[in-house]
Design an enzyme around this catalytic site. Structure first.
Site, PDB file in Angstrom:
ATOM      1  N   GLY A   1       0.821  -1.203   0.000  1.00 24.14           N
ATOM      2  CA  GLY A   1       0.000   0.000   0.000  1.00 24.14           C
ATOM      3  C   GLY A   1       0.853   1.250   0.000  1.00 24.14           C
ATOM      4  O   GLY A   1       1.913   1.293   0.635  1.00 24.14           O
TER       5      GLY A   1
ATOM      6  N   ASN B   1       5.351  -5.322   5.646  1.00 22.76           N
ATOM      7  CA  ASN B   1       5.666  -6.650   6.142  1.00 22.76           C
ATOM      8  C   ASN B   1       5.900  -7.675   5.036  1.00 22.76           C
ATOM      9  O   ASN B   1       6.894  -8.420   5.054  1.00 22.76           O
ATOM     10  CB  ASN B   1       4.538  -7.127   7.061  1.00 22.76           C
ATOM     11  CG  ASN B   1       5.098  -7.702   8.343  1.00 22.76           C
ATOM     12  OD1 ASN B   1       6.065  -8.445   8.311  1.00 22.76           O
ATOM     13  ND2 ASN B   1       4.496  -7.352   9.463  1.00 22.76           N
TER      14      ASN B   1
ATOM     15  N   THR C   1       4.849   1.906   5.962  1.00 19.52           N
ATOM     16  CA  THR C   1       3.468   1.468   6.152  1.00 19.52           C
ATOM     17  C   THR C   1       2.772   2.430   7.088  1.00 19.52           C
ATOM     18  O   THR C   1       3.313   2.782   8.134  1.00 19.52           O
ATOM     19  CB  THR C   1       3.335   0.034   6.721  1.00 19.52           C
ATOM     20  OG1 THR C   1       1.953  -0.233   6.987  1.00 19.52           O
ATOM     21  CG2 THR C   1       4.117  -0.168   8.003  1.00 19.52           C
TER      22      THR C   1
ATOM     23  N   ASP D   1       0.366   1.678   8.765  1.00 19.82           N
ATOM     24  CA  ASP D   1      -0.102   0.879   9.906  1.00 19.82           C
ATOM     25  C   ASP D   1       0.868   0.919  11.084  1.00 19.82           C
ATOM     26  O   ASP D   1       0.492   0.581  12.207  1.00 19.82           O
ATOM     27  CB  ASP D   1      -0.322  -0.578   9.489  1.00 19.82           C
ATOM     28  CG  ASP D   1      -1.484  -0.730   8.522  1.00 19.82           C
ATOM     29  OD1 ASP D   1      -2.412   0.083   8.583  1.00 19.82           O
ATOM     30  OD2 ASP D   1      -1.446  -1.664   7.703  1.00 19.82           O
TER      31      ASP D   1
ATOM     32  N   MET E   1      -8.016   2.792   9.080  1.00 19.54           N
ATOM     33  CA  MET E   1      -7.261   1.597   8.690  1.00 19.54           C
ATOM     34  C   MET E   1      -6.477   1.013   9.866  1.00 19.54           C
ATOM     35  O   MET E   1      -5.987   1.732  10.721  1.00 19.54           O
ATOM     36  CB  MET E   1      -6.306   1.913   7.545  1.00 19.54           C
ATOM     37  CG  MET E   1      -6.980   2.081   6.196  1.00 19.54           C
ATOM     38  SD  MET E   1      -5.761   2.408   4.887  1.00 19.54           S
ATOM     39  CE  MET E   1      -6.836   2.396   3.443  1.00 19.54           C
TER      40      MET E   1
ATOM     41  N   GLU F   1     -10.521  -0.637  11.674  1.00 19.63           N
ATOM     42  CA  GLU F   1     -11.257  -1.543  10.802  1.00 19.63           C
ATOM     43  C   GLU F   1     -11.168  -2.982  11.302  1.00 19.63           C
ATOM     44  O   GLU F   1     -12.016  -3.806  10.991  1.00 19.63           O
ATOM     45  CB  GLU F   1     -10.727  -1.467   9.376  1.00 19.63           C
ATOM     46  CG  GLU F   1      -9.269  -1.901   9.254  1.00 19.63           C
ATOM     47  CD  GLU F   1      -8.740  -1.843   7.831  1.00 19.63           C
ATOM     48  OE1 GLU F   1      -9.548  -1.633   6.902  1.00 19.63           O
ATOM     49  OE2 GLU F   1      -7.524  -1.995   7.646  1.00 19.63           O
TER      50      GLU F   1
ATOM     51  N   LEU G   1      -7.776   7.966   1.668  1.00 19.37           N
ATOM     52  CA  LEU G   1      -7.407   9.359   1.933  1.00 19.37           C
ATOM     53  C   LEU G   1      -6.323   9.441   3.004  1.00 19.37           C
ATOM     54  O   LEU G   1      -5.516  10.374   3.017  1.00 19.37           O
ATOM     55  CB  LEU G   1      -8.639  10.153   2.376  1.00 19.37           C
ATOM     56  CG  LEU G   1      -9.753  10.290   1.341  1.00 19.37           C
ATOM     57  CD1 LEU G   1     -10.978  10.950   1.962  1.00 19.37           C
ATOM     58  CD2 LEU G   1      -9.272  11.100   0.143  1.00 19.37           C
ATOM     59  N   GLN G   2      -6.283   8.459   3.896  1.00 18.43           N
ATOM     60  CA  GLN G   2      -5.289   8.452   4.964  1.00 18.43           C
ATOM     61  C   GLN G   2      -3.863   8.329   4.447  1.00 18.43           C
ATOM     62  O   GLN G   2      -2.922   8.735   5.125  1.00 18.43           O
ATOM     63  CB  GLN G   2      -5.559   7.272   5.914  1.00 18.43           C
ATOM     64  CG  GLN G   2      -6.902   7.348   6.596  1.00 18.43           C
ATOM     65  CD  GLN G   2      -7.380   5.980   7.073  1.00 18.43           C
ATOM     66  OE1 GLN G   2      -7.269   5.665   8.245  1.00 18.43           O
ATOM     67  NE2 GLN G   2      -7.914   5.185   6.170  1.00 18.43           N
TER      68      GLN G   2
END
Length: 410
Positions: free
Chosen positions: A11, A114, A142, A144, A188, A245, A297-298
């Site tokens: 991503g 990852n 990432t 995340d 997310m 999420e 959008l994030q």
């Protein structure tokens, strides 16, 4: 060394191109490689002979590196390719290393999360098994923020800034009406709640939104959530909830509006946690309820990028290039925090075999006992990562980014 090739995967983020710029910057200043190629759409570009000469891009434009730093998403494109094991598909590895030989590649850089680090691990081990001198280095990214052995990942700070800013702006929107309402913001984060945790930065002297925050690290209890909402609505008109999420119940089942499916990496494809909670609260509480999914959008909002994030991403790219120049392989460039106040960090490398397939969760002690809010330790950790604003170039009122025709017209 002779030449290098670099690719991006997974991503996108606001800062992933800044890491690419970091590799190019290091080489421009140190002349380590004669040429640096860019593989289009991740590792698949090498497998399909789709690549560009990034060295030529630098020759054609004096400000290519600076514009690259501020261009969102991935200049080289991405892929969702699951790297097979060498024993399962040896021909894949043979083709990749044949490419390395043909183009006189001494170093391969892979920027990703990852799964990308798993590819770095497999390629570096394969290189060793065939006595290849190709250096394989991972560069983290990432939103995340779930990679292990690194304080935080490039892209996270900018995404965190976007999340917090968006929730503050949504709070302003909800405060204008004199009626009871609940706004749910789905953010997310499948296994780790770092990005949702960043919503806590939206709070200020006059607004306490988000009023409730739910992360995957703590089992989600729908009944308790409804109780929390009702209690808040007795004291105030508006309740804003931030949820990951990937929230799930104590049995490990995802709280979702639709049945979950697995992608090719075995990851659950989630859909509708916010919508599911919207329906629940509407039925149980009976006030105005709406849900908002920030979605992509994030990860692409350069207009709200963190300057700290971009600068650190460039530095990690430079660090990766430096590791390869020293003959290192099988490492991921890392950043380690040495101080919160003042905020200070050091850069280095860590064996990617100890990073791939790991997940860094939010520490339980940074989440309150009921599981619906965060502690001051989380705020201390987050604050430095969103600092600073890059200076964007605009034309006719719109930001100017690098031309990505090479991705559109493949």
């Amino acid at each position: 060394m002779r030449n290098a090739v670099i690719a991006q995967s997974g991503g996108p983020t606001v800062a992933i191109n800044a890491s690419l710029a970091g590799v190019l910057k290091y080489n421009k200043e140190n002349a380590i490689f004669s040429k640096i190629y860019g593989s289009l759409n991740g590792i698949t570009g090498i497998l399909e002979d789709r690549f560009i000469d990034l060295s030529k891009k630098l020759e054609e434009s004096d400000n290519f590196i600076e514009k690259l730093k501020l261009t969102p998403a991935m200049y080289l494109g991405s892929c969702r390719y699951k790297m097979p094991l060498p024993e399962d598909k040896p021909e894949v590895y043979e083709k990749i290393f044949a490419f390395f030989k043909e183009y006189e590649i001494d170093a391969f850089f892979y920027i990703g999360g990852n799964d990308s680090m798993d590819t770095v691990d497999r390629l570096s081990k394969y290189a060793k098994s065939i006595n290849s001198d190709v250096r394989v280095i991972g560069i983290p990214k990432t939103i995340d923020n779930d990679l292990v052995h690194i304080d935080h990942t490039p892209g996270f700070g900018s995404a965190a800034k976007y999340v917090a800013t968006s929730i503050l702006e949504m709070a302003h929107d909800t405060y204008i009406y004199k009626l009871k309402s609940v706004t749910i913001v789905e953010i997310m984060g499948r296994d780790a709640g770092w990005l949702t945790a960043a919503s806590v930065l939206a709070r200020n002297s006059y607004s306490k939104a988000p009023h409730l925050i739910y992360l995957p690290e703590v089992a989600f209890d729908p009944k308790e959530c409804v109780e929390d909402v009702k209690a808040l609505l007795e004291k105030q008109d508006d309740v804003i909830i931030a949820i990951s999420e990937g929230i799930r119940d104590k049995e490990g089942n995802y709280f979702s509006a639709s049945e979950s499916k697995l992608d090719k990496f075995g990851h659950v494809q989630l859909s509708g946690a916010g919508k599911a909670l919207e329906h629940l609260i509407a039925n149980e509480v009976g006030c105005k309820v709406r849900s908002v999914e920030l979605n992509i959008l994030q990860r692409c909002a350069t207009h709200l990028a963190s300057l700290t994030d971009l600068e650190e991403s460039v530095k990690l790219g430079e660090t990766a290039a430096g590791l390869a120049a020293k003959g290192e392989t099988g490492l991921m460039a890392t950043i380690t925090r040495t101080s919160d106040e003042p905020y200070e960090t050091v850069y280095g490398g860590h064996p990617v075999c100890e990073i791939a397939n790991g997940v860094k969760a939010v520490p339980r002690e940074w989440i309150n006992e009921r599981g619906n809010d965060l502690t001051k330790e989380m705020v201390t950790y987050l604050k430095p990562l969103i600092k600073g604003e890059p200076k964007l170039s605009f034309k006719d009122g719109m930001p100017e980014y690098l031309d990505v025709t090479h991705l559109i017209e493949q």
